[in-house]
Design a protein around this motif. Structure first.
Motif, PDB file in Angstrom:
ATOM      1  N   UNK A   1      -6.298   1.731   7.873  1.00 27.01           N
ATOM      2  CA  UNK A   1      -6.967   0.563   8.451  1.00 27.01           C
ATOM      3  C   UNK A   1      -5.955  -0.548   8.708  1.00 27.01           C
ATOM      4  N   UNK A   2      -5.087  -0.820   7.746  1.00 30.58           N
ATOM      5  CA  UNK A   2      -4.091  -1.875   7.900  1.00 30.58           C
ATOM      6  C   UNK A   2      -3.124  -1.562   9.035  1.00 30.58           C
ATOM      7  N   UNK A   3      -2.686  -0.314   9.143  1.00 29.70           N
ATOM      8  CA  UNK A   3      -1.761   0.059  10.208  1.00 29.70           C
ATOM      9  C   UNK A   3      -2.444  -0.018  11.574  1.00 29.70           C
ATOM     10  N   UNK A   4      -3.740   0.276  11.629  1.00 29.99           N
ATOM     11  CA  UNK A   4      -4.482   0.184  12.890  1.00 29.99           C
ATOM     12  C   UNK A   4      -4.550  -1.269  13.367  1.00 29.99           C
ATOM     13  N   UNK A   5      -4.662  -2.184  12.430  1.00 30.19           N
ATOM     14  CA  UNK A   5      -4.687  -3.616  12.797  1.00 30.19           C
ATOM     15  C   UNK A   5      -3.343  -4.069  13.330  1.00 30.19           C
ATOM     16  N   UNK A   6      -2.281  -3.425  12.883  1.00 31.27           N
ATOM     17  CA  UNK A   6      -0.939  -3.791  13.290  1.00 31.27           C
ATOM     18  C   UNK A   6      -0.589  -3.276  14.677  1.00 31.27           C
TER      19      UNK A   6
ATOM     20  N   UNK B   1       0.832  -1.203   0.000  1.00 29.33           N
ATOM     21  CA  UNK B   1       0.000   0.000   0.000  1.00 29.33           C
ATOM     22  C   UNK B   1       0.871   1.260   0.000  1.00 29.33           C
ATOM     23  N   UNK B   2       1.925   1.266   0.800  1.00 33.94           N
ATOM     24  CA  UNK B   2       2.827   2.428   0.815  1.00 33.94           C
ATOM     25  C   UNK B   2       3.492   2.618  -0.542  1.00 33.94           C
ATOM     26  N   UNK B   3       3.896   1.526  -1.162  1.00 35.48           N
ATOM     27  CA  UNK B   3       4.518   1.604  -2.492  1.00 35.48           C
ATOM     28  C   UNK B   3       3.530   2.155  -3.517  1.00 35.48           C
ATOM     29  N   UNK B   4       2.303   1.676  -3.463  1.00 28.91           N
ATOM     30  CA  UNK B   4       1.275   2.155  -4.399  1.00 28.91           C
ATOM     31  C   UNK B   4       0.982   3.638  -4.168  1.00 28.91           C
ATOM     32  N   UNK B   5       0.941   4.043  -2.906  1.00 31.17           N
ATOM     33  CA  UNK B   5       0.688   5.450  -2.571  1.00 31.17           C
ATOM     34  C   UNK B   5       1.804   6.332  -3.138  1.00 31.17           C
ATOM     35  N   UNK B   6       3.062   5.907  -2.991  1.00 32.14           N
ATOM     36  CA  UNK B   6       4.191   6.667  -3.544  1.00 32.14           C
ATOM     37  C   UNK B   6       4.113   6.740  -5.060  1.00 32.14           C
ATOM     38  N   UNK B   7       3.761   5.620  -5.704  1.00 32.85           N
ATOM     39  CA  UNK B   7       3.649   5.587  -7.160  1.00 32.85           C
ATOM     40  C   UNK B   7       2.570   6.550  -7.635  1.00 32.85           C
ATOM     41  N   UNK B   8       1.421   6.536  -6.954  1.00 32.03           N
ATOM     42  CA  UNK B   8       0.346   7.457  -7.323  1.00 32.03           C
ATOM     43  C   UNK B   8       0.771   8.909  -7.123  1.00 32.03           C
TER      44      UNK B   8
ATOM     45  N   UNK C   1      -7.923  14.325 -11.028  1.00 33.36           N
ATOM     46  CA  UNK C   1      -8.997  13.953 -10.104  1.00 33.36           C
ATOM     47  C   UNK C   1      -8.959  12.456  -9.804  1.00 33.36           C
ATOM     48  N   UNK C   2      -8.751  11.643 -10.825  1.00 31.66           N
ATOM     49  CA  UNK C   2      -8.696  10.194 -10.657  1.00 31.66           C
ATOM     50  C   UNK C   2      -7.512   9.779  -9.786  1.00 31.66           C
ATOM     51  N   UNK C   3      -6.348  10.362 -10.045  1.00 31.52           N
ATOM     52  CA  UNK C   3      -5.164  10.031  -9.254  1.00 31.52           C
ATOM     53  C   UNK C   3      -5.352  10.421  -7.784  1.00 31.52           C
ATOM     54  N   UNK C   4      -5.926  11.572  -7.544  1.00 35.76           N
ATOM     55  CA  UNK C   4      -6.178  12.009  -6.167  1.00 35.76           C
ATOM     56  C   UNK C   4      -7.165  11.071  -5.471  1.00 35.76           C
ATOM     57  N   UNK C   5      -8.203  10.662  -6.188  1.00 38.20           N
ATOM     58  CA  UNK C   5      -9.198   9.750  -5.623  1.00 38.20           C
ATOM     59  C   UNK C   5      -8.569   8.403  -5.281  1.00 38.20           C
ATOM     60  N   UNK C   6      -7.774   7.864  -6.208  1.00 36.57           N
ATOM     61  CA  UNK C   6      -7.121   6.571  -5.977  1.00 36.57           C
ATOM     62  C   UNK C   6      -6.105   6.665  -4.840  1.00 36.57           C
ATOM     63  N   UNK C   7      -5.384   7.776  -4.777  1.00 37.81           N
ATOM     64  CA  UNK C   7      -4.403   7.971  -3.715  1.00 37.81           C
ATOM     65  C   UNK C   7      -5.096   8.020  -2.345  1.00 37.81           C
ATOM     66  N   UNK C   8      -6.233   8.685  -2.272  1.00 33.49           N
ATOM     67  CA  UNK C   8      -6.992   8.764  -1.029  1.00 33.49           C
ATOM     68  C   UNK C   8      -7.530   7.391  -0.623  1.00 33.49           C
TER      69      UNK C   8
ATOM     70  N   UNK D   1      -6.162   4.493  -1.293  1.00 29.27           N
ATOM     71  CA  UNK D   1      -5.021   3.729  -0.799  1.00 29.27           C
ATOM     72  C   UNK D   1      -4.647   4.200   0.607  1.00 29.27           C
ATOM     73  N   UNK D   2      -4.678   5.506   0.828  1.00 35.22           N
ATOM     74  CA  UNK D   2      -4.360   6.052   2.148  1.00 35.22           C
ATOM     75  C   UNK D   2      -5.344   5.530   3.202  1.00 35.22           C
ATOM     76  N   UNK D   3      -6.624   5.481   2.852  1.00 38.75           N
ATOM     77  CA  UNK D   3      -7.630   4.947   3.772  1.00 38.75           C
ATOM     78  C   UNK D   3      -7.355   3.477   4.095  1.00 38.75           C
TER      79      UNK D   3
END
Length: 61
Positions: free
Chosen positions: A51-56, A10-17, A36-43, A45-47
């Protein structure tokens, strides 16, 4: 899938976006739809990352 691997992906994808978004913003003629699409996809991934970091995190913190 291991949670650590998912977070790493997810972090890698966020950096790529972010890189794609910056490249689009540097273009002389920007594509508003692409931005607009890139910002939406980046958001999204951030969400997922939050969630994943909260589980950790250990309970009670």
């Amino acid at each position: 899938m291991n949670l650590d691997i998912r977070i790493w992906r997810l972090r890698s994808r966020h950096r790529w976006l972010e890189q794609r978004l910056r490249a689009e913003l540097r273009r002389p003629v920007q594509d508003a739809f692409a931005i607009q699409d890139l910002k939406r996809r980046k958001l999204q991934v951030k969400d997922e990352l939050i969630v994943a970091e909260a589980r950790l995190a250990p309970a009670g913190i």
